[in-house]
Scaffold this active site. Structure first.
Site, PDB file in Angstrom:
ATOM      1  N   CYS A 106      44.635  20.547  33.341  1.00  0.00           N
ATOM      2  CA  CYS A 106      43.728  21.660  33.639  1.00  0.00           C
ATOM      3  C   CYS A 106      42.314  21.136  33.396  1.00  0.00           C
ATOM      4  O   CYS A 106      41.919  20.919  32.245  1.00  0.00           O
ATOM      5  CB  CYS A 106      44.041  22.855  32.733  1.00  0.00           C
ATOM      6  N   CYS A 120      36.484  36.113  29.123  1.00  0.00           N
ATOM      7  CA  CYS A 120      36.538  34.652  29.127  1.00  0.00           C
ATOM      8  C   CYS A 120      35.544  34.049  28.141  1.00  0.00           C
ATOM      9  O   CYS A 120      34.355  34.385  28.164  1.00  0.00           O
ATOM     10  CB  CYS A 120      36.259  34.134  30.537  1.00  0.00           C
TER      11      CYS A 120
END
Length: 342
Positions: A106, A120
């Site tokens: 990722c 986030c």
């Protein structure tokens, strides 16, 4: 004094142009690409099938610079989080997620993020800079698992479609025969829906696409994701319905589940209506609490009920297993805010 340009992260056409300007033999460009990407050379001196004079000529104006991780954190589940110091008060993180023979990377496309999603951690640190193709590729080549990565997801720090030029360049090098020759079917790029760049991605890349949606209702989605005001999810879905994915390419939707916010039957019904007619899958993601947020994650039974509703409507739906939460490497937790201004 000549300005030195990093050759790492350049595409074959770009290197061919450079070789032409330096009046090097035309075949030199492919030799350089082989050394940079196949053999992972760190200097021009290693390029032994190129004449010493031409290596010296290249070194006068160009360099081979890759970013090295300065720290690695290891989760109890085997996930690794790599911290890169890019200089000028810029830091990024990449996560390597093992699963049997599969190793998923990722990676990040920006230092920080400007999109302001309320759930986030990367958004909370703000935006520092776009990453160059070499800074993106270094996350792939300079970690301990370099050469072992089977899958890549552009789901780390930043919004990939907000840095579309560097992202497309890195994807070309990752998938091209002259580069790392990865199958586009092993790479997924995530976006919250920056429409102009998303259209470019659909036309210029064959990699998979993942859309962060998190609510089928525009007003609610806008409270979670301010980008909804400029790029409505209904318009995004309509564009995807009109695009020919050709059977080999996949579009999926990421749906973080927040308790009492987006996890009831009304939401699953609206989501199934929105996606009707689109060959897709939905990935349900547990929310990992972050500081100064009133949001909480949905319970497992609620997520399973949501999954069952979508599957009854013919939508393939999975519940993503959380990985790396104990080292802040799970979805939505990547952040280097504490490193800024230290």
């Amino acid at each position: 004094m000549k300005e030195i340009t990093n050759l790492y992260g350049k595409t074959l056409p770009q290197i061919q142009e450079i070789c032409g300007e330096l009046k090097l033999p035309a075949f030199t460009a492919k030799q350089i690409c082989s050394w940079l990407y196949e053999k992972n050379a760190g200097s021009f001196e290693e390029m032994t099938n190129i004449s010493k004079a031409n290596r010296s000529l290249l070194a006068e104006t160009y360099s081979i610079d890759k970013e090295k991780p300065e720290k690695v954190s290891i989760s109890q589940d085997g996930t690794k989080k790599y911290l890169f110091d890019l200089g000028q008060n810029r830091f990024i993180e990449a996560a390597m997620i093992p699963d049997g023979e599969r190793k998923t990377l990722c990676l990040s496309s920006q230092a920080g993020c400007k999109m302001g999603c309320t759930f986030c951690m990367t958004a909370k640190q703000g935006f520092q800079s776009q990453l160059t193709p070499s800074e993106i590729l270094s996350q792939f080549t300079e970690i301990e698992e370099a050469g072992q990565i089977t899958n890549i997801v552009y789901m780390g720090m930043g919004e990939p479609m907000d840095n579309i030029d560097s992202v497309l360049t890195s994807l070309e090098i990752l998938t091209a025969d002259y580069g790392f020759a990865m199958s586009p079917k092993r790479i997924t790029v995530s976006t919250i829906g920056v429409i102009p760049a998303m259209k470019r991605f659909l036309e210029e890349s064959k990699c998979h696409l993942a859309i962060s949606i998190h609510s089928p209702f525009p007003e609610e989605r806008q409270r979670l994701m301010p980008v909804e005001k400029k790029y409505p999810i209904e318009e995004i879905v309509e564009i995807l319905k009109q695009h020919d994915f050709g059977g080999q390419r996949r579009v999926s939707f990421e749906y973080i589940m927040f308790a009492g916010v987006n996890d009831d039957d009304r939401h699953s019904a609206a989501l199934s209506r929105l996606l009707k007619g689109l060959d897709t899958r939905v990935n349900l993601i547990g929310f990992h609490p972050i500081p100064d947020s009133a949001l909480n994650g949905s319970s497992r039974p609620v997520m399973e009920a949501f999954q069952a509703h979508l599957q009854k409507k013919g939508i393939t739906t999975t519940i993503r297993r959380s990985r790396g939460q104990d080292i802040d490497a799970a979805c939505g937790l990547l952040s280097t805010k504490e490193r800024l201004n230290n």
